[in-house]
Design a protein around this motif. Sequence first.
Motif, PDB file in Angstrom:
ATOM      1  N   MET A   1       0.850  -1.193   0.000  1.00 36.44           N
ATOM      2  CA  MET A   1       0.000   0.000   0.000  1.00 36.44           C
ATOM      3  C   MET A   1       0.885   1.242   0.000  1.00 36.44           C
ATOM      4  SD  MET A   1      -3.149   1.024   2.555  1.00 36.44           S
ATOM      5  CE  MET A   1      -2.178   0.835   4.053  1.00 36.44           C
ATOM      6  N   THR A   2       0.601   2.187  -0.896  1.00 32.30           N
ATOM      7  CA  THR A   2       1.409   3.388  -0.997  1.00 32.30           C
ATOM      8  C   THR A   2       1.167   4.297   0.191  1.00 32.30           C
ATOM      9  OG1 THR A   2      -0.283   4.648  -2.197  1.00 32.30           O
ATOM     10  CG2 THR A   2       1.218   3.268  -3.499  1.00 32.30           C
ATOM     11  N   GLY A   3       2.149   5.186   0.426  1.00 33.35           N
ATOM     12  CA  GLY A   3       2.007   6.128   1.532  1.00 33.35           C
ATOM     13  C   GLY A   3       0.821   7.050   1.363  1.00 33.35           C
ATOM     14  N   ALA A   4       0.539   7.444   0.109  1.00 32.95           N
ATOM     15  CA  ALA A   4      -0.581   8.355  -0.138  1.00 32.95           C
ATOM     16  C   ALA A   4      -1.915   7.700   0.204  1.00 32.95           C
ATOM     17  CB  ALA A   4      -0.573   8.809  -1.599  1.00 32.95           C
ATOM     18  N   VAL A   5      -2.059   6.431  -0.180  1.00 32.99           N
ATOM     19  CA  VAL A   5      -3.295   5.705   0.137  1.00 32.99           C
ATOM     20  C   VAL A   5      -3.413   5.505   1.640  1.00 32.99           C
ATOM     21  CG1 VAL A   5      -4.462   3.476  -0.069  1.00 32.99           C
ATOM     22  CG2 VAL A   5      -3.476   4.557  -2.099  1.00 32.99           C
ATOM     23  N   GLU A   6      -2.314   5.151   2.284  1.00 39.00           N
ATOM     24  CA  GLU A   6      -2.334   4.953   3.735  1.00 39.00           C
ATOM     25  C   GLU A   6      -2.728   6.232   4.453  1.00 39.00           C
ATOM     26  OE1 GLU A   6       0.600   3.225   7.283  1.00 39.00           O
ATOM     27  OE2 GLU A   6       1.339   3.499   5.228  1.00 39.00           O
ATOM     28  N   ASP A   7      -2.173   7.370   4.030  1.00 38.73           N
ATOM     29  CA  ASP A   7      -2.512   8.651   4.652  1.00 38.73           C
ATOM     30  C   ASP A   7      -3.990   8.988   4.445  1.00 38.73           C
ATOM     31  OD1 ASP A   7       0.097   8.905   5.446  1.00 38.73           O
ATOM     32  OD2 ASP A   7       0.666  10.294   3.842  1.00 38.73           O
ATOM     33  N   LEU A   8      -4.496   8.718   3.236  1.00 39.89           N
ATOM     34  CA  LEU A   8      -5.896   9.010   2.949  1.00 39.89           C
ATOM     35  C   LEU A   8      -6.811   8.150   3.813  1.00 39.89           C
ATOM     36  CD1 LEU A   8      -8.057  10.459   1.293  1.00 39.89           C
ATOM     37  CD2 LEU A   8      -7.781   8.704  -0.479  1.00 39.89           C
ATOM     38  N   LEU A   9      -6.494   6.874   3.947  1.00 41.38           N
ATOM     39  CA  LEU A   9      -7.315   5.989   4.760  1.00 41.38           C
ATOM     40  C   LEU A   9      -7.288   6.414   6.223  1.00 41.38           C
ATOM     41  CD1 LEU A   9      -6.486   2.491   3.230  1.00 41.38           C
ATOM     42  CD2 LEU A   9      -8.569   3.841   2.944  1.00 41.38           C
ATOM     43  N   ARG A  10      -6.131   6.835   6.698  1.00 39.11           N
ATOM     44  CA  ARG A  10      -6.043   7.279   8.095  1.00 39.11           C
ATOM     45  C   ARG A  10      -6.881   8.531   8.309  1.00 39.11           C
ATOM     46  NH1 ARG A  10      -0.731   7.327   8.748  1.00 39.11           N
ATOM     47  NH2 ARG A  10      -0.711   5.238   9.597  1.00 39.11           N
ATOM     48  N   GLU A  11      -6.906   9.403   7.322  1.00 40.08           N
ATOM     49  CA  GLU A  11      -7.712  10.619   7.434  1.00 40.08           C
ATOM     50  C   GLU A  11      -9.207  10.308   7.381  1.00 40.08           C
ATOM     51  OE1 GLU A  11      -8.847  14.509   4.702  1.00 40.08           O
ATOM     52  OE2 GLU A  11      -7.078  13.324   4.214  1.00 40.08           O
ATOM     53  N   LEU A  12      -9.599   9.377   6.511  1.00 37.85           N
ATOM     54  CA  LEU A  12     -11.016   9.101   6.306  1.00 37.85           C
ATOM     55  C   LEU A  12     -11.618   8.200   7.374  1.00 37.85           C
ATOM     56  CD1 LEU A  12     -11.078   8.519   2.438  1.00 37.85           C
ATOM     57  CD2 LEU A  12     -11.986  10.497   3.665  1.00 37.85           C
ATOM     58  N   ALA A  13     -10.808   7.339   7.984  1.00 33.53           N
ATOM     59  CA  ALA A  13     -11.336   6.323   8.895  1.00 33.53           C
ATOM     60  C   ALA A  13     -12.207   6.899  10.011  1.00 33.53           C
ATOM     61  CB  ALA A  13     -10.198   5.485   9.466  1.00 33.53           C
TER      62      ALA A  13
END
Length: 390
Positions: A1-13
């Motif tokens: 999983m890319t860092g950008a996707v991980e950051d987005l998921l952490r923000e949205l969760a």
Amino acid sequence: MTGAVEDLLRELAPRVLGTLVARHGQFDACEDAVQEALLAAAVRWPAEGVPQRPRAWLLTVASRALVDHWRTDSARRRREVAAALDPTNEPPDDPGDTLLVLFLCCHPALSPPSQLALTLRAVGGLSTAQVAAAFLVPEATMAQRISRAKQRIREAGGRFEPGPALGVVLHVLYLMFNEGYTDLHRPDLTAEAVRLARLLYRLVPADAEVAGLLALMLLTDARRAARTDAAGQLVPLAEQDRGRWDAAAIAEGQALLARTLGSGPVGQYQVQAAIAALHDEAATAAATDWPQILALYDVLHRVAPGPVVTLSRAVAVAMVHGPVAGLAELGTLDDDARLAHTHRLEAVRAHLLELTGEPAAARDCYLRAARMTASLPEQRYLTLRAARLR
């Protein structure tokens, strides 16, 4: 999983979880459903691309998971299927949804460690393994703790009003910020704590301690860029390049503090923010107003006494009255069991012994402190300080 996707998921969760909890009220079931949606996104988004409306995608998948959990209730299933599986039925993104989750994580039915662990998991976006590492416990142990915390929230009714829990929420946000600030690799956690403090301030702008906590975070995090050198080594406050401090964050924190002080009862976060402001205002370390800082620590000791306050006050005493006086202050903490598992007492003692001209004793304390911390940057820093005293 890319860092950008991980950051987005952490923000949205937490936002997705807050929406589901606001809609359905079952925290534990909603949190499990969101975790399933996050896992699906972690697998599919890197391969298929991030959907145009990622929050709606997560809401749909999480809602489907909830429907699956509730399939034994056929009437509710039909009702929820109609709402959950309509991709156009995305509720507005309400910042208060995240606050709802935060207050639920800080439910008074939970112990303080469980409140913080659940907040780091549900609001901070950490995995169970990461939360376990922060608490220095096995992942299985933390999984059980989080599961029990969700069970207690369910038993308590899964609802909680903000008012009575405000002090608890402030404490958990403070711990969350400190966890991110201490871990040099988790600036996102610090940023999330600041974001939530901003939301809370907008919710209760008249509360002086809410404003004080936000000011404290801004004034402290303003120094982040200067906390390490080009090699990634920790740089103590007195040696930091103050030109790298975030002037905008300092100005915002100072303005917030100026509006706050005197507007209500003085609390610990306002006092700590005032201390941070004095450090940030000094053009050089030598220009720091240590007498005023010591006076503020005296106030803090009356408002929120504790070993960490005494430890910090000892440094201020040393800067005003000399390192011997500071060491005498530290001596009052030698038998305090609350500091038995932290390196900070030995690290401060080492620094003050170094100032008194006792390099051998200081070296021993630095090495002892290095053995007591689990943080690799702190271990390296303390070991280097000891090596310089050979």
